[in-house]
Design a protein around this motif. Structure first.
Motif, PDB file in Angstrom:
ATOM      1  N   VAL A 363       0.802  -1.311  -0.033  1.00 49.92           N
ATOM      2  CA  VAL A 363       0.040   0.051   0.034  1.00 49.92           C
ATOM      3  C   VAL A 363       0.772   1.126  -0.059  1.00 49.92           C
ATOM      4  O   VAL A 363       0.487   2.075  -0.818  1.00 49.92           O
ATOM      5  CB  VAL A 363      -0.825  -0.066   1.187  1.00 49.92           C
ATOM      6  CG1 VAL A 363      -1.668   1.416   1.337  1.00 49.92           C
ATOM      7  CG2 VAL A 363      -1.933  -1.088   0.896  1.00 49.92           C
ATOM      8  N   LYS A 367       0.470   2.966  -3.349  1.00 53.76           N
ATOM      9  CA  LYS A 367      -0.655   3.747  -3.175  1.00 53.76           C
ATOM     10  C   LYS A 367      -2.173   3.127  -3.698  1.00 53.76           C
ATOM     11  O   LYS A 367      -3.082   3.732  -3.891  1.00 53.76           O
ATOM     12  CB  LYS A 367      -0.633   5.101  -3.998  1.00 53.76           C
ATOM     13  CG  LYS A 367       0.762   5.718  -3.924  1.00 53.76           C
ATOM     14  CD  LYS A 367       0.998   6.078  -2.379  1.00 53.76           C
ATOM     15  CE  LYS A 367       2.224   6.587  -2.217  1.00 53.76           C
ATOM     16  NZ  LYS A 367       2.727   6.840  -0.585  1.00 53.76           N
ATOM     17  N   ALA A 369      -5.328   1.066  -2.302  1.00 54.91           N
ATOM     18  CA  ALA A 369      -6.060   0.621  -1.183  1.00 54.91           C
ATOM     19  C   ALA A 369      -6.332  -1.113  -1.016  1.00 54.91           C
ATOM     20  O   ALA A 369      -7.021  -1.403  -1.864  1.00 54.91           O
ATOM     21  CB  ALA A 369      -7.216   1.432  -0.898  1.00 54.91           C
ATOM     22  N   ASP A 371      -7.799  -4.189   1.210  1.00 50.46           N
ATOM     23  CA  ASP A 371      -8.558  -4.659   2.216  1.00 50.46           C
ATOM     24  C   ASP A 371      -8.140  -6.084   2.274  1.00 50.46           C
ATOM     25  O   ASP A 371      -8.714  -7.055   1.849  1.00 50.46           O
ATOM     26  CB  ASP A 371     -10.184  -4.501   1.943  1.00 50.46           C
ATOM     27  CG  ASP A 371     -11.252  -4.979   3.218  1.00 50.46           C
ATOM     28  OD1 ASP A 371     -10.573  -5.018   4.414  1.00 50.46           O
ATOM     29  OD2 ASP A 371     -12.256  -5.367   2.865  1.00 50.46           O
ATOM     30  N   SER A 408      -8.063  -0.036  -5.766  1.00 50.31           N
ATOM     31  CA  SER A 408      -8.282  -0.850  -4.722  1.00 50.31           C
ATOM     32  C   SER A 408      -8.178  -2.422  -4.871  1.00 50.31           C
ATOM     33  O   SER A 408      -8.592  -2.758  -6.127  1.00 50.31           O
ATOM     34  CB  SER A 408      -9.783  -0.388  -3.822  1.00 50.31           C
ATOM     35  OG  SER A 408     -10.753  -0.935  -4.986  1.00 50.31           O
TER      36      SER A 408
END
Length: 477
Positions: A363, A367, A369, A371, A408
């Motif tokens: 991350v 850059k 994201a 989860d 993401s």
């Protein structure tokens, strides 16, 4: 349409009866038409003769202008039941005397006879009318008009219809009997041929043969050709079976060779992945223990020099400071590379710690994201399972960073009693269909699939223009 599936014997019988019936009906229709035309012509001739007789017998009454005598002459026509009306008119069309069969009615106007014609007739309203100019001693003396019905024609037509019906039924019965006795010569051989063809089609038995009929007709020729065709098919079928057996034997040999080559290739692939992991571990250890220590020592020396910076020139002091920064940066990148090659946490603390450390660093670098969700009951799987899961997650995130364009990613690792499920999802542009084919599959994807296969699991890729989902199922005894 319902006779389409009927036996050929019934079709032949029906065809013979239809031909006989149609021919008979056409003959009866021709005879009936001829008789009707001749009967009408005879009726017109008879009316003409009657008109001539009436006119001749009425000449004296016309000369003496005696309508009563003329009416008595016309009354003689009552003996002809078909005469409805008879009238005598002067040449100027003036009525002279008339007769109605029902003794009622009014004399109609005299019919108009064209010039140069002595007689006209016409049919209308199921009646026939005739107007004739009576000539006496070469001079026209009067016009006789006769009106007759056609009841006799109707009675004649009814008799003809009864006769035609009787003849038609008799002929059809005779045609049926004759067809039943003669159709065997054609139907029986064709039925035998059809039964043989049905047996060949049902049982694939090309040794069946039919006995040709005597003679040289089309049915015999067809049966002979059918036997020759079966012989050719039987020969080709035998040759095909032999070729099939030979081909099957060759296919089994080649399949065994391919299976052996595939096993060898998988063994080699497994060994290469193992050597790759070992080599990564060794390189990571070497970078950390050897090169890292050298850089650390270099940093200590530079730090000692930096303590004596007051004795150095400004340029030397700046160079020493920059060198210290370069050593720190290099040492940091070296540790990162070493950990990416083989994170020590994977062996020491387990998969969960190694994944959290790797995702945190990913991350910061990309850059993107991420989860990360780890099942509470994940525990410590076998070493090779932990290595495979870490490499699959590492390769997947690398591909997301390089190719997908997604901002993401979602990683979920769950554990069931017998397997561990790894799911990596992004919202990028997807993978082109050609890229997932075996011939064009990338090295990274191929490596992930091979790692899952080595452990007895599988790896599936579902991609669309809105994102990609990678699912790995790995056994976890």
């Amino acid at each position: 349409m319902k006779y389409r599936h009927s036996p050929i014997s019934q079709k032949l019988t029906l065809m013979n009866m239809l031909v006989s019936g149609v021919a008979l009906l056409m003959a009866c229709a021709a005879f009936f038409t001829y008789d009707l035309l001749t009967f009408r012509a005879a009726r017109v001739r008879g009316l003409g003769i009657q008109a001539q007789i009436v006119g001749t017998n009425s000449v004296a009454a016309l000369d003496f202008n005696d309508p009563h005598s003329a009416e008595n002459t016309l009354a003689a026509l009552s003996a002809a039941p078909n005469i409805l009306f008879a009238g005598i008119y002067k040449l100027n069309g003036e009525p002279f005397a008339g007769f109605w069969s029902d003794k009622s009615g009014k004399m109609p106007p005299a019919p108009t006879i064209p010039e140069k014609k002595m007689e006209i007739s016409w049919f209308a309203n199921h009646q026939v009318s005739l107007a004739k100019i009576v000539v006496f001693q070469g001079k026209p003396v009067a016009i006789v008009y006769l009106l007759s019905d056609l009841k006799s024609v109707d009675e004649r037509l009814k008799r003809y219809a009864i006769i035609v019906l009787i003849v038609l039924l008799t002929s059809l019965m005779a045609a049926l009997l004759i067809s039943r006795t003669t159709q065997r010569a054609v139907a029986v051989p064709i039925i035998e041929l059809a039964e043989a063809a049905r047996a060949v089609s049902r049982d694939r038995n090309y040794s069946v043969r039919v006995i040709p009929t005597e003679g040289n007709d089309e049915v015999s020729t067809m049966m002979t050709a059918f036997n020759e065709m079966l012989g050719q098919i039987q020969g080709r079928d035998t040759a095909l079976l032999e070729a099939h057996d030979e081909l099957e034997s060759r296919v089994k040999e080649r399949t065994a060779e391919l299976k052996k080559a595939e096993d060898s290739l998988r063994t080699l692939s497994t060994r290469l992945l193992q050597l790759q992991d070992e080599e990564r571990r060794n390189i990571a250890r070497e970078l950390h223990d050897s090169t890292g220590q050298v850089l650390a020592a270099l940093g200590m020396n530079l730090a000692a020099i930096q303590l004596e910076s007051k004795r150095l020139s400004p340029a030397a002091e700046t160079a020493v400071s920059e060198s210290m920064d370069l050593v720190r940066t290099t040492l940091k990148e070296l540790r990162t590379i070493s950990y990416l090659l083989h994170p020590p946490l994977l062996d020491e603390a387990g998969l969960q710690s190694a994944l959290r450390w790797f995702v945190q660093g990913f991350v910061e670098r990309s850059k993107i994201a991420v989860d990360l969700q780890l099942a509470p009951n994940l525990g410590r799987p076998a070493r090779e399972v932990e290595t495979a899961i870490f490499r699959i997650v590492q390769e997947s995130l690398t591909n997301i960073h390089r190719h997908s364009g997604s901002t993401s990613a979602h990683i979920a690792i769950t554990r069931e009693p017998r397997f561990i499920k790894v799911e990596i999802v992004d919202q990028g542009k997807g993978i082109e269909a050609e890229s997932t084919r075996p011939a064009t599959i990338g090295i990274g994807i191929q490596g992930m699939k091979e790692r899952a296969r080595q452990l007895g699991g599988r790896l599936d890729i579902q991609s669309s223009p809105t994102g990609t989902t990678i699912t790995a199922i790995l056994p976890a005894p």
